[in-house]
Design a protein around this motif. Structure first.
Motif, PDB file in Angstrom:
ATOM      1  N   ARG A  18      40.718 -31.127 -60.183  1.00  0.00           N
ATOM      2  CA  ARG A  18      41.356 -31.115 -58.862  1.00  0.00           C
ATOM      3  C   ARG A  18      42.495 -30.104 -58.823  1.00  0.00           C
ATOM      4  NH1 ARG A  18      39.956 -36.772 -58.979  1.00  0.00           N
ATOM      5  NH2 ARG A  18      41.993 -37.431 -59.729  1.00  0.00           N
ATOM      6  N   ARG A  19      43.245 -29.980 -59.923  1.00  0.00           N
ATOM      7  CA  ARG A  19      44.317 -28.974 -59.953  1.00  0.00           C
ATOM      8  C   ARG A  19      43.717 -27.570 -59.823  1.00  0.00           C
ATOM      9  NH1 ARG A  19      46.276 -32.418 -64.128  1.00  0.00           N
ATOM     10  NH2 ARG A  19      45.639 -30.916 -65.709  1.00  0.00           N
ATOM     11  N   GLN A  20      42.584 -27.329 -60.472  1.00  0.00           N
ATOM     12  CA  GLN A  20      41.935 -26.019 -60.369  1.00  0.00           C
ATOM     13  C   GLN A  20      41.422 -25.773 -58.949  1.00  0.00           C
ATOM     14  OE1 GLN A  20      39.051 -26.463 -63.563  1.00  0.00           O
ATOM     15  NE2 GLN A  20      40.178 -24.980 -64.810  1.00  0.00           N
ATOM     16  N   ILE A  21      40.898 -26.810 -58.316  1.00  0.00           N
ATOM     17  CA  ILE A  21      40.424 -26.663 -56.939  1.00  0.00           C
ATOM     18  C   ILE A  21      41.593 -26.303 -56.027  1.00  0.00           C
ATOM     19  CG2 ILE A  21      39.492 -27.918 -54.944  1.00  0.00           C
ATOM     20  CD1 ILE A  21      37.694 -29.453 -56.961  1.00  0.00           C
ATOM     21  N   ILE A  22      42.709 -27.014 -56.191  1.00  0.00           N
ATOM     22  CA  ILE A  22      43.903 -26.715 -55.385  1.00  0.00           C
ATOM     23  C   ILE A  22      44.332 -25.269 -55.602  1.00  0.00           C
ATOM     24  CG2 ILE A  22      46.358 -27.219 -55.090  1.00  0.00           C
ATOM     25  CD1 ILE A  22      45.648 -30.174 -55.779  1.00  0.00           C
ATOM     26  N   ASP A  23      44.318 -24.838 -56.864  1.00  0.00           N
ATOM     27  CA  ASP A  23      44.708 -23.459 -57.179  1.00  0.00           C
ATOM     28  C   ASP A  23      43.770 -22.460 -56.501  1.00  0.00           C
ATOM     29  OD1 ASP A  23      46.356 -21.554 -58.581  1.00  0.00           O
ATOM     30  OD2 ASP A  23      44.647 -21.238 -59.927  1.00  0.00           O
ATOM     31  N   LEU A  24      42.476 -22.724 -56.545  1.00  0.00           N
ATOM     32  CA  LEU A  24      41.500 -21.822 -55.923  1.00  0.00           C
ATOM     33  C   LEU A  24      41.724 -21.690 -54.422  1.00  0.00           C
ATOM     34  CD1 LEU A  24      38.079 -22.796 -57.548  1.00  0.00           C
ATOM     35  CD2 LEU A  24      39.144 -20.545 -57.593  1.00  0.00           C
ATOM     36  N   ILE A  25      41.835 -22.822 -53.751  1.00  0.00           N
ATOM     37  CA  ILE A  25      41.897 -22.762 -52.295  1.00  0.00           C
ATOM     38  C   ILE A  25      43.312 -22.525 -51.771  1.00  0.00           C
ATOM     39  CG2 ILE A  25      39.792 -24.083 -51.984  1.00  0.00           C
ATOM     40  CD1 ILE A  25      41.495 -26.500 -51.292  1.00  0.00           C
ATOM     41  N   SER A  26      44.294 -22.495 -52.671  1.00  0.00           N
ATOM     42  CA  SER A  26      45.648 -22.163 -52.220  1.00  0.00           C
ATOM     43  C   SER A  26      45.746 -20.684 -51.861  1.00  0.00           C
ATOM     44  CB  SER A  26      46.686 -22.517 -53.288  1.00  0.00           C
ATOM     45  OG  SER A  26      46.556 -21.677 -54.414  1.00  0.00           O
ATOM     46  N   ARG A  27      44.868 -19.883 -52.438  1.00  0.00           N
ATOM     47  CA  ARG A  27      44.862 -18.438 -52.171  1.00  0.00           C
ATOM     48  C   ARG A  27      44.104 -18.080 -50.902  1.00  0.00           C
ATOM     49  NH1 ARG A  27      43.532 -18.708 -57.785  1.00  0.00           N
ATOM     50  NH2 ARG A  27      45.392 -18.351 -59.014  1.00  0.00           N
ATOM     51  N   LYS A  28      42.980 -18.798 -50.678  1.00  0.00           N
ATOM     52  CA  LYS A  28      42.171 -18.541 -49.482  1.00  0.00           C
ATOM     53  C   LYS A  28      41.261 -19.735 -49.229  1.00  0.00           C
ATOM     54  CE  LYS A  28      38.394 -16.233 -51.892  1.00  0.00           C
ATOM     55  NZ  LYS A  28      37.506 -15.095 -51.942  1.00  0.00           N
ATOM     56  N   SER A  29      40.901 -19.894 -47.983  1.00  0.00           N
ATOM     57  CA  SER A  29      39.975 -20.942 -47.575  1.00  0.00           C
ATOM     58  C   SER A  29      38.604 -20.647 -48.188  1.00  0.00           C
ATOM     59  CB  SER A  29      39.894 -20.962 -46.046  1.00  0.00           C
ATOM     60  OG  SER A  29      38.977 -21.905 -45.613  1.00  0.00           O
ATOM     61  N   MET A  30      37.949 -21.686 -48.705  1.00  0.00           N
ATOM     62  CA  MET A  30      36.643 -21.492 -49.343  1.00  0.00           C
ATOM     63  C   MET A  30      35.680 -22.578 -48.890  1.00  0.00           C
ATOM     64  SD  MET A  30      37.832 -20.653 -53.265  1.00  0.00           S
ATOM     65  CE  MET A  30      36.248 -20.079 -53.837  1.00  0.00           C
ATOM     66  N   ASN A  31      34.386 -22.220 -48.839  1.00  0.00           N
ATOM     67  CA  ASN A  31      33.404 -23.251 -48.533  1.00  0.00           C
ATOM     68  C   ASN A  31      33.072 -24.033 -49.804  1.00  0.00           C
ATOM     69  OD1 ASN A  31      31.291 -21.968 -49.972  1.00  0.00           O
ATOM     70  ND2 ASN A  31      30.653 -20.833 -48.162  1.00  0.00           N
ATOM     71  N   LEU A  32      32.435 -25.172 -49.629  1.00  0.00           N
ATOM     72  CA  LEU A  32      32.170 -26.061 -50.761  1.00  0.00           C
ATOM     73  C   LEU A  32      31.327 -25.398 -51.842  1.00  0.00           C
ATOM     74  CD1 LEU A  32      31.563 -29.391 -48.831  1.00  0.00           C
ATOM     75  CD2 LEU A  32      33.523 -28.811 -50.255  1.00  0.00           C
ATOM     76  N   ASN A  33      30.338 -24.606 -51.445  1.00  0.00           N
ATOM     77  CA  ASN A  33      29.498 -23.935 -52.437  1.00  0.00           C
ATOM     78  C   ASN A  33      30.291 -22.922 -53.259  1.00  0.00           C
ATOM     79  OD1 ASN A  33      27.147 -25.341 -51.824  1.00  0.00           O
ATOM     80  ND2 ASN A  33      26.587 -23.894 -50.208  1.00  0.00           N
ATOM     81  N   ALA A  34      31.181 -22.176 -52.610  1.00  0.00           N
ATOM     82  CA  ALA A  34      31.999 -21.197 -53.330  1.00  0.00           C
ATOM     83  C   ALA A  34      32.927 -21.894 -54.315  1.00  0.00           C
ATOM     84  CB  ALA A  34      32.801 -20.354 -52.345  1.00  0.00           C
ATOM     85  N   ILE A  35      33.454 -23.046 -53.925  1.00  0.00           N
ATOM     86  CA  ILE A  35      34.302 -23.811 -54.852  1.00  0.00           C
ATOM     87  C   ILE A  35      33.481 -24.292 -56.030  1.00  0.00           C
ATOM     88  CG2 ILE A  35      35.674 -25.921 -55.120  1.00  0.00           C
ATOM     89  CD1 ILE A  35      36.429 -25.586 -52.114  1.00  0.00           C
ATOM     90  N   ALA A  36      32.311 -24.868 -55.746  1.00  0.00           N
ATOM     91  CA  ALA A  36      31.456 -25.418 -56.802  1.00  0.00           C
ATOM     92  C   ALA A  36      30.998 -24.352 -57.792  1.00  0.00           C
ATOM     93  CB  ALA A  36      30.252 -26.111 -56.180  1.00  0.00           C
ATOM     94  N   ASP A  37      30.856 -23.118 -57.328  1.00  0.00           N
ATOM     95  CA  ASP A  37      30.425 -22.021 -58.209  1.00  0.00           C
ATOM     96  C   ASP A  37      31.434 -21.748 -59.334  1.00  0.00           C
ATOM     97  OD1 ASP A  37      28.081 -21.685 -56.815  1.00  0.00           O
ATOM     98  OD2 ASP A  37      28.819 -19.982 -55.619  1.00  0.00           O
ATOM     99  N   ASN A  38      32.652 -22.221 -59.186  1.00  0.00           N
ATOM    100  CA  ASN A  38      33.691 -21.996 -60.189  1.00  0.00           C
ATOM    101  C   ASN A  38      33.736 -23.069 -61.279  1.00  0.00           C
ATOM    102  OD1 ASN A  38      35.554 -19.632 -59.245  1.00  0.00           O
ATOM    103  ND2 ASN A  38      34.995 -20.764 -57.407  1.00  0.00           N
TER     104      ASN A  38
END
Length: 123
Positions: A18-38
């Motif tokens: 969850r911390r990594q997800i927050i870090d990812l989307i804190s930079r830019k809005s992302m769709n669920l698939n783009a988040i999951a790809d990480n």
């Protein structure tokens, strides 16, 4: 017990994913698939993390056509910062007190100057 009663910012940041997800989307809005790809976990697992983050108030999910985009809401992190600051202040005071105590002991030790002179002569 309602969801709000058991979900808070501390639960949101308690999990490394969850911390990594927050870090990812804190930079830019992302769709669920783009988040999951990480991540090397299933998409349903990522969705569950997003659900928890949403319930904690850390993420807003908005629908754009067929896509769902996640945006970070970082306002809740101020609660964590305030909580950490109180312990930072506590430990700074304790360490300052310890430093003062050690300085007093060193200043009041009559053998201190003599032992330092002897030690430096031995090297």
């Amino acid at each position: 017990m309602s969801i709000e009663a058991r979900r808070d910012v501390f639960q949101a940041i308690s999990d490394p994913t969850r911390r990594q997800i927050i870090d990812l989307i804190s930079r830019k809005s992302m769709n669920l698939n783009a988040i999951a790809d990480n991540f090397q976990i299933s998409r349903p697992a990522v969705s569950q993390h997003i659900k928890i983050l949403t319930e904690c108030g850390m993420v807003v999910v908005r629908q754009e056509g067929r896509e769902r985009f996640c945006e970070a809401k970082l306002d809740g992190l101020s609660e964590v910062s305030n909580w950490v600051d109180q312990y930072k202040q506590f430990w700074n005071e304790k360490l300052d007190s310890l430093g003062s105590y050690l300085s007093r002991i060193q200043a009041n030790n009559p053998l201190n100057d003599e032992s330092n002179t002897n030690q430096s002569n031995n090297y």
